[in-house]
Design a protein around this motif. Structure first.
Motif, PDB file in Angstrom:
ATOM      1  N   ALA A   1     -15.213  -1.435   4.691  1.00 54.98           N
ATOM      2  CA  ALA A   1     -14.418  -2.373   3.904  1.00 54.98           C
ATOM      3  C   ALA A   1     -13.148  -2.788   4.640  1.00 54.98           C
ATOM      4  CB  ALA A   1     -14.072  -1.747   2.559  1.00 54.98           C
ATOM      5  N   ASN A   2     -13.018  -2.436   5.900  1.00 49.81           N
ATOM      6  CA  ASN A   2     -11.815  -2.748   6.691  1.00 49.81           C
ATOM      7  C   ASN A   2     -10.545  -2.415   5.916  1.00 49.81           C
ATOM      8  OD1 ASN A   2     -14.007  -4.663   7.620  1.00 49.81           O
ATOM      9  ND2 ASN A   2     -12.466  -5.043   9.195  1.00 49.81           N
ATOM     10  N   LEU A   3     -10.405  -1.170   5.496  1.00 49.13           N
ATOM     11  CA  LEU A   3      -9.186  -0.778   4.783  1.00 49.13           C
ATOM     12  C   LEU A   3      -8.154  -0.262   5.784  1.00 49.13           C
ATOM     13  CD1 LEU A   3     -10.910   1.209   1.888  1.00 49.13           C
ATOM     14  CD2 LEU A   3     -10.030  -1.127   1.794  1.00 49.13           C
ATOM     15  N   THR A   4      -6.888  -0.246   5.371  1.00 43.97           N
ATOM     16  CA  THR A   4      -5.877   0.323   6.263  1.00 43.97           C
ATOM     17  C   THR A   4      -5.925   1.845   6.110  1.00 43.97           C
ATOM     18  OG1 THR A   4      -4.042   0.403   4.691  1.00 43.97           O
ATOM     19  CG2 THR A   4      -4.381  -1.683   5.848  1.00 43.97           C
ATOM     20  N   ALA A   5      -5.330   2.543   7.078  1.00 43.62           N
ATOM     21  CA  ALA A   5      -5.332   4.006   7.055  1.00 43.62           C
ATOM     22  C   ALA A   5      -4.613   4.518   5.802  1.00 43.62           C
ATOM     23  CB  ALA A   5      -4.662   4.534   8.308  1.00 43.62           C
ATOM     24  N   VAL A   6      -3.483   3.867   5.463  1.00 39.60           N
ATOM     25  CA  VAL A   6      -2.694   4.323   4.306  1.00 39.60           C
ATOM     26  C   VAL A   6      -3.494   4.132   3.016  1.00 39.60           C
ATOM     27  CG1 VAL A   6      -0.598   3.897   2.958  1.00 39.60           C
ATOM     28  CG2 VAL A   6      -0.510   3.872   5.458  1.00 39.60           C
ATOM     29  N   GLN A   7      -4.126   2.972   2.870  1.00 38.65           N
ATOM     30  CA  GLN A   7      -4.949   2.721   1.673  1.00 38.65           C
ATOM     31  C   GLN A   7      -6.027   3.796   1.547  1.00 38.65           C
ATOM     32  OE1 GLN A   7      -6.339  -1.190   2.711  1.00 38.65           O
ATOM     33  NE2 GLN A   7      -4.864  -2.243   1.406  1.00 38.65           N
TER      34      GLN A   7
ATOM     35  N   LEU B   1      -4.597   1.732  -5.933  1.00 40.45           N
ATOM     36  CA  LEU B   1      -5.341   1.211  -4.780  1.00 40.45           C
ATOM     37  C   LEU B   1      -6.850   1.349  -4.993  1.00 40.45           C
ATOM     38  CD1 LEU B   1      -3.063   2.605  -1.958  1.00 40.45           C
ATOM     39  CD2 LEU B   1      -3.426   0.197  -2.478  1.00 40.45           C
TER      40      LEU B   1
ATOM     41  N   ALA C   1       0.846  -1.209   0.000  1.00 41.44           N
ATOM     42  CA  ALA C   1       0.000   0.000   0.000  1.00 41.44           C
ATOM     43  C   ALA C   1       0.871   1.245   0.000  1.00 41.44           C
ATOM     44  CB  ALA C   1      -0.928   0.000   1.199  1.00 41.44           C
TER      45      ALA C   1
ATOM     46  N   GLN D   1     -13.879   7.785   5.142  1.00 41.57           N
ATOM     47  CA  GLN D   1     -14.016   7.269   6.519  1.00 41.57           C
ATOM     48  C   GLN D   1     -15.025   6.119   6.566  1.00 41.57           C
ATOM     49  OE1 GLN D   1     -15.155  10.053   9.534  1.00 41.57           O
ATOM     50  NE2 GLN D   1     -13.048  10.549  10.052  1.00 41.57           N
ATOM     51  N   HIS D   2     -16.166   6.346   5.868  1.00 41.40           N
ATOM     52  CA  HIS D   2     -17.211   5.318   5.862  1.00 41.40           C
ATOM     53  C   HIS D   2     -16.672   4.008   5.295  1.00 41.40           C
ATOM     54  CE1 HIS D   2     -21.601   4.200   4.652  1.00 41.40           C
ATOM     55  NE2 HIS D   2     -21.325   3.790   5.860  1.00 41.40           N
TER      56      HIS D   2
ATOM     57  N   ARG E   1     -13.508   3.110   5.014  1.00 46.11           N
ATOM     58  CA  ARG E   1     -12.415   2.542   5.821  1.00 46.11           C
ATOM     59  C   ARG E   1     -12.987   1.569   6.844  1.00 46.11           C
ATOM     60  NH1 ARG E   1      -8.224   5.766   9.755  1.00 46.11           N
ATOM     61  NH2 ARG E   1      -7.538   3.925  10.918  1.00 46.11           N
ATOM     62  N   ILE E   2     -14.155   1.927   7.386  1.00 45.49           N
ATOM     63  CA  ILE E   2     -14.788   1.045   8.364  1.00 45.49           C
ATOM     64  C   ILE E   2     -15.472  -0.125   7.655  1.00 45.49           C
ATOM     65  CG2 ILE E   2     -16.542   0.878  10.167  1.00 45.49           C
ATOM     66  CD1 ILE E   2     -16.104   3.910  10.594  1.00 45.49           C
TER      67      ILE E   2
END
Lengths: 402, 91
Positions: free
Chosen positions: B73-79, B40, B32, B67-68, B70-71
């Motif tokens: 889809a369980n993405l990483t902060a960097v992605q 990405l 990532a 933000q929505h 990230r939660i």
């Protein structure tokens, strides 16, 4: 003397104040600058850190069923997102739906999340459960590639839950250079066992929407998703949820439940077919400790059975997205096999197999018209949740995401 | 049957413990970090639904949607940050 001094000071102050105001007015007048004015005006439109976004989805359609043909839909799901800061998000979804008795309003989820650090987010409220992926990630109608849900994956949860109330931690992290995992771990109210006292024909079933728990024991669950490939095209997930389901101070208070799910997603570009390939699947297995329930077929007697239910589906879709033709590059072909197995000895038991094939026409990335033909081979599993279990059906749905 | 149940529970529990442990000592030099926001976006935003076009939303909306997702889809902060930067640039 003192009085005179006060009057004098007051007059002097008034003089200065009016003088300054006057001077300021003059200054403003002299310095009128359209660019500065514009900058000031734009400044008043600055969004600030609190943000609000309203999105959602809707659908409408027509279903040709064995015994009737009916227009369906007239429902929409508004989604409200309040971003309070870079770390805090509140999300909520409502469902407004026409029913036989009028308009129904449902709360799909309402939860707040706090990003503690890069790897850890905590969530609390009523949230979609990461028990497999269908409920949490794939069920919205503009995302689900077919107009119906797989058997057993109902809105209220039939074999496995869709949502619950509780607290969760989740996050994602790379474990090697290319492979990464995501995880969630939660504690929720958990399912409730219908002990059949009031509804003997449902004894042994689990009910998933418990806004007030029937016991002190909470259910603990979680999911781990593994994405081993460098382009994240493959994800394999394992989920589990465990907890007591019987009501306190009844003969059933020690009855526990074990829920497992395996899910798979593979999405990749097929260059030789100028298409996107999307494979999805999930297997749910719900087992409840053995107990005896009053037998609705023999009044006054009890009966018992092995209380294990399974629901699974496998779905494949091919979207000819990269074909050089404006009609064909909007098409998608979908097939899904889905099966529901409820305990054969229970009065509500039985087996259903459903096959659905469909063609979708995508108007844009979130608007789709779906045509599907569905067959059902039923040996009595009482779905009871949907008219779609009536047998063969032809369905046309138009879904839109906002 | 009971012991089989316990073993499965144990395996699941251990997977989570391992996951949490790995979180503590994950390497920062990962794909990532090396990939661009556009890459990405192309890889991750098609996994559940069709990838949204950058022009579908404005910058501020993309931040909230980031933000929505990230939660969800369980993405990483960097992605997430890289995808949002890309969407804001390309819209």
């Amino acid at each position: 003397m003192n009085k005179l001094l006060k009057v004098y000071l007051l007059l002097l102050t008034m003089f200065f104040i009016s003088g300054t105001l006057f001077a300021q007015n003059e200054e403003d007048f002299d310095k009128e600058d359209p660019v500065e004015d514009l900058a000031k005006e734009v400044n008043t439109l600055k969004p600030g850190l609190s943000r609000f976004l309203m999105r959602g989805y809707a659908h409408a359609g027509i279903e040709f069923l064995k015994d009737n043909t009916t227009f369906v839909g007239g429902s929409f799901n508004p989604i409200f997102l309040w971003q309070q800061s870079k770390r805090l998000l509140f999300e909520s979804e409502l469902e407004l739906e026409l029913t036989q008795d009028g308009t129904e309003l449902g709360l799909e989820y309402a939860d707040m999340s706090y990003f503690i650090n890069k790897y850890l987010t905590v969530r609390m409220g009523k949230f979609l459960l990461p028990y497999g992926t269908f409920g949490e990630k794939l069920h919205p109608r503009w995302i689900n590639r077919l107009p119906s849900n797989p058997l057993g994956f109902t809105h209220e949860g039939q074999v496995g839950p869709m949502s619950d109330l509780g607290v969760e931690i989740r996050g994602a992290v790379y474990v090697t250079r290319n492979a990464w995992i995501n995880y969630s771990l939660y504690v929720v109210n958990g399912p409730k066992l219908n002990d059949g006292v009031d509804e003997p024909e449902e004894g042994g079933q689990l009910h998933y929407n418990n806004y007030v728990d029937n016991n002190k024991a909470k259910s603990i669950g979680g999911r781990i998703g593994i994405l081993p490939l460098y382009n994240s095209s493959l994800e394999i997930g394992l989920s589990g949820q465990f907890g007591k389901v019987g009501t306190s101070k009844t003969a059933y208070e020690d009855i526990g439940s074990q829920l497992y799910a395996i899910d798979l997603s593979y999405v990749t570009r097929l260059d030789f077919m100028k298409s996107m390939l999307d494979i999805k699947g999930q297997w749910n297995r719900v087992s409840v400790d053995q107990a005896s329930y009053s037998d609705p077929e023999n009044a006054g007697q009890n009966y018992t059975f092995e209380n294990v239910s399974n629901a699974y589906y496998a779905q494949l879709s091919i979207k000819t997205a990269f074909v050089d033709n404006d009609f064909f590059n909007k098409l998608e072909f979908v097939g899904r096999y889905s099966k529901l197995e409820l305990p054969s000895k229970a009065v509500w038991g039985g087996e259903d197999t459903q096959i659905t094939v469909g063609i979708n026409y995508w108007l844009d990335w979130r608007t789709v018209i779906k045509f599907a033909y569905q067959t059902l081979d039923s040996s009595g599993a009482d779905d009871g949740h949907s008219s779609l279990t009536q047998g063969d059906a032809f369905l046309i749905h138009w879904s839109i995401g906002f | 049957m009971k012991s089989k149940k316990h073993i499965i529970n144990l395996v699941l529990g251990m997977s989570f413990a391992t996951a949490l442990f790995v979180v503590g000592c994950s390497s920062t030099e990962n794909a990532a970090v090396a990939k661009s926001g556009a890459e990405l976006w192309g890889e991750n935003c098609v996994r559940c639904h069709n990838a949204p076009s950058p022009t579908a939303f404005g910058d501020i909306q993309w931040e909230t949607i980031g933000q929505h997702m990230r939660i969800r889809a369980n993405l990483t902060a960097v992605q997430t940050d890289k995808v949002v930067e890309f969407l804001k640039m390309a819209n």
